[in-house]
Design a protein around this motif. Structure first.
Motif, PDB file in Angstrom:
ATOM      1  N   ASP A  40       0.835  -1.204   0.000  1.00 48.91           N
ATOM      2  CA  ASP A  40       0.000   0.000   0.000  1.00 48.91           C
ATOM      3  C   ASP A  40       0.867   1.251   0.000  1.00 48.91           C
ATOM      4  O   ASP A  40       0.590   2.227  -0.711  1.00 48.91           O
TER       5      ASP A  40
ATOM      6  N   ARG B  35      -3.920   2.077   2.914  1.00 51.31           N
ATOM      7  CA  ARG B  35      -4.581   2.877   1.869  1.00 51.31           C
ATOM      8  C   ARG B  35      -5.915   3.413   2.373  1.00 51.31           C
ATOM      9  O   ARG B  35      -6.242   4.593   2.192  1.00 51.31           O
ATOM     10  N   GLY B  36      -6.691   2.555   3.005  1.00 49.88           N
ATOM     11  CA  GLY B  36      -7.994   2.994   3.508  1.00 49.88           C
ATOM     12  C   GLY B  36      -7.866   4.100   4.544  1.00 49.88           C
ATOM     13  O   GLY B  36      -8.649   5.054   4.550  1.00 49.88           O
TER      14      GLY B  36
ATOM     15  N   HIS C 246       1.430  10.506  -3.447  1.00 54.46           N
ATOM     16  CA  HIS C 246       1.126  10.900  -2.065  1.00 54.46           C
ATOM     17  C   HIS C 246       2.423  11.136  -1.304  1.00 54.46           C
ATOM     18  O   HIS C 246       3.361  10.343  -1.379  1.00 54.46           O
TER      19      HIS C 246
ATOM     20  N   ARG D  36      -8.930  12.349   4.538  1.00 58.71           N
ATOM     21  CA  ARG D  36      -8.651  13.349   3.503  1.00 58.71           C
ATOM     22  C   ARG D  36      -8.154  14.652   4.135  1.00 58.71           C
ATOM     23  O   ARG D  36      -8.571  15.036   5.229  1.00 58.71           O
TER      24      ARG D  36
ATOM     25  N   TYR E 257       0.236   6.424  11.177  1.00 51.10           N
ATOM     26  CA  TYR E 257      -0.561   5.445  10.432  1.00 51.10           C
ATOM     27  C   TYR E 257      -0.150   4.012  10.794  1.00 51.10           C
ATOM     28  O   TYR E 257      -0.999   3.129  10.949  1.00 51.10           O
TER      29      TYR E 257
ATOM     30  N   LEU F 182       0.895   4.118  -2.889  1.00 51.25           N
ATOM     31  CA  LEU F 182       0.526   5.493  -2.562  1.00 51.25           C
ATOM     32  C   LEU F 182       1.633   6.472  -2.968  1.00 51.25           C
ATOM     33  O   LEU F 182       1.365   7.544  -3.512  1.00 51.25           O
TER      34      LEU F 182
ATOM     35  N   ARG G  56     -10.288  10.726  12.989  1.00 52.03           N
ATOM     36  CA  ARG G  56     -11.261  10.829  11.901  1.00 52.03           C
ATOM     37  C   ARG G  56     -12.692  10.806  12.456  1.00 52.03           C
ATOM     38  O   ARG G  56     -13.548  11.597  12.040  1.00 52.03           O
TER      39      ARG G  56
ATOM     40  N   GLU H 259       1.636   7.004  -6.599  1.00 51.41           N
ATOM     41  CA  GLU H 259       0.535   7.849  -7.052  1.00 51.41           C
ATOM     42  C   GLU H 259       0.754   9.321  -6.687  1.00 51.41           C
ATOM     43  O   GLU H 259      -0.100  10.167  -6.965  1.00 51.41           O
TER      44      GLU H 259
ATOM     45  N   VAL I 266      -5.319   6.270   4.875  1.00 52.33           N
ATOM     46  CA  VAL I 266      -4.834   7.500   4.242  1.00 52.33           C
ATOM     47  C   VAL I 266      -5.948   8.165   3.440  1.00 52.33           C
ATOM     48  O   VAL I 266      -6.146   9.388   3.522  1.00 52.33           O
ATOM     49  N   GLU I 267      -6.696   7.378   2.667  1.00 55.00           N
ATOM     50  CA  GLU I 267      -7.711   7.963   1.804  1.00 55.00           C
ATOM     51  C   GLU I 267      -8.912   8.468   2.582  1.00 55.00           C
ATOM     52  O   GLU I 267      -9.534   9.471   2.214  1.00 55.00           O
ATOM     53  N   SER I 268      -9.266   7.797   3.687  1.00 53.44           N
ATOM     54  CA  SER I 268     -10.415   8.249   4.477  1.00 53.44           C
ATOM     55  C   SER I 268     -10.063   9.504   5.263  1.00 53.44           C
ATOM     56  O   SER I 268     -10.924  10.320   5.563  1.00 53.44           O
TER      57      SER I 268
END
Length: 364
Positions: free
Chosen positions: A73, A105-106, A82, A112, A92, A77, A129, A80, A108-110
């Protein structure tokens, strides 16, 4: 009787090695003094070895597969585009090594990124979060947990965003002026000069998100108000974002008073750490009481933070855990001491006419 060898083979995890190709982001992956790799190894009980263009992982099969998934992951990332800022990956990794249901990944992406004035932030843990989501969805939120979890900082960030986006017309920051046995009367200066040191953490968070000159202007116009809790009595705070910090040091009466200040189009966030209560022991903490009084009420959210959410120096997390273990031990010892000190019940007096025991028998 010797154990059945076939059953032993079935229950013993398979030892394996895997390699994950890594071409970019080696420095941020390892972190300062390899702290990220040490965290991955200790959290999943694996060993890692850096090869030319890959990282070799060795350990029990499920742990190795989990570590490889996290690293894959990370590689994806980074590929891409990041960028993991200083300390982000470490935060994390604490979450994903402790909870097998969460992917890097989940997470990091959640989480935002959001803009709070001049600061761009992203929640670094699952509870952070949940905390931000709770503040967005509810008019009253309690953030309870140890130091360094971002309770106050994120609350101020949400308040600044609400003010700049014109969802509220002012910010009210307050906290009780009680700290570790000190009293305001012994401090020099005017009342404002006396209370300012107690409110300094709130100022620091503001200055981190808004330019100093602009903060000063907003303070002058009372668009932002930073005041001790006593100044809240008798007021109704409409169209405001209210933050009560260090709420563990409120009395039950103070807590009720400040909660009932909320007016129309207002939002309130209450933060505190129940392990750092500085009010006299004979007085019940308002924060402790409110968790029982207001539970299960619609529109009110409680978010509990723990040591996994500490986003300061790694030592802070270790200190929090050490104190939790110590307090548990002291509590257990205190209970044992109370039991040992309980008076032994006296034997009932012998009934009249009963035969005397050997010790009371007359000498021959």
């Amino acid at each position: 009787m010797l154990p059945d060898s076939s059953s032993d083979l079935q229950t013993t995890p398979f030892w394996m090695k895997l390699s994950v190709h890594i071409s970019r982001g080696i420095e941020s992956l390892f972190g300062t003094r390899d702290e990220n790799m040490r965290l991955l190894e200790s959290g999943l009980a694996v060993k890692t070895r850096l090869l030319n263009d890959s990282l070799e992982i060795e350990g029990e099969e499920p742990n190795v597969i989990r570590a490889a998934s996290i690293l894959e992951d990370y590689v994806a990332l980074v590929g891409e585009g990041h960028q993991f800022r200083n300390g982000d990956l470490n935060s994390y990794l604490r979450v994903v090594t402790g909870d097998a249901t969460i992917t890097l990944r989940g997470l990091v992406e959640s989480g935002r990124q959001r803009t709070f004035g001049k600061k761009v932030l992203a929640p670094k843990t699952v509870n952070q979060r949940r905390y931000i989501d709770a503040i967005e969805k509810n008019d009253l939120v309690f953030g309870i947990g140890p130091a360094g979890t971002g309770k106050t900082y994120l609350a101020v960030a949400m308040a600044v965003a609400a003010l700049l986006n014109k969802r509220v017309s002012r910010i009210i920051l307050t906290r009780p002026a009680v700290e570790a046995g000190e009293r305001l009367g012994f401090l020099p200066g005017t009342l404002q000069e006396k209370v300012d040191p107690y409110l300094r953490p709130l100022y620091d968070a503001l200055y981190d998100m808004i330019d100093v000159e602009r903060v000063e202007k907003l303070l002058e116009k009372n668009v932002i108000e930073v005041a001790p809790l006593a100044f809240m009595r008798g007021r109704t705070l409409n169209d405001s974002f209210i933050i009560l910090d260090e709420a563990q040091n409120t009395s039950a009466e103070q807590m009720k008073m400040v909660l009932t200040r909320t007016g129309f189009n207002s939002k309130m966030v209450v933060t505190g750490d129940l392990t750092q209560i500085d009010i006299p022991s004979a007085q019940r903490s308002g924060l402790l009481e409110v968790t029982e009084v207001l539970k299960n009420i619609e529109g009110i959210a409680f978010v509990a933070f723990d040591d996994k959410d500490v986003v300061r120096h790694n030592l802070v997390q270790k200190i929090v855990r050490a104190y939790e273990r110590y307090n548990d031990l002291i509590g257990a010892n205190r209970q044992m001491s109370l039991r040992l000190n309980e008076p032994t019940p006296e034997a009932p007096p012998a009934a009249a006419g009963a035969n005397p025991g050997p010790e009371s028998a007359p000498a021959a």
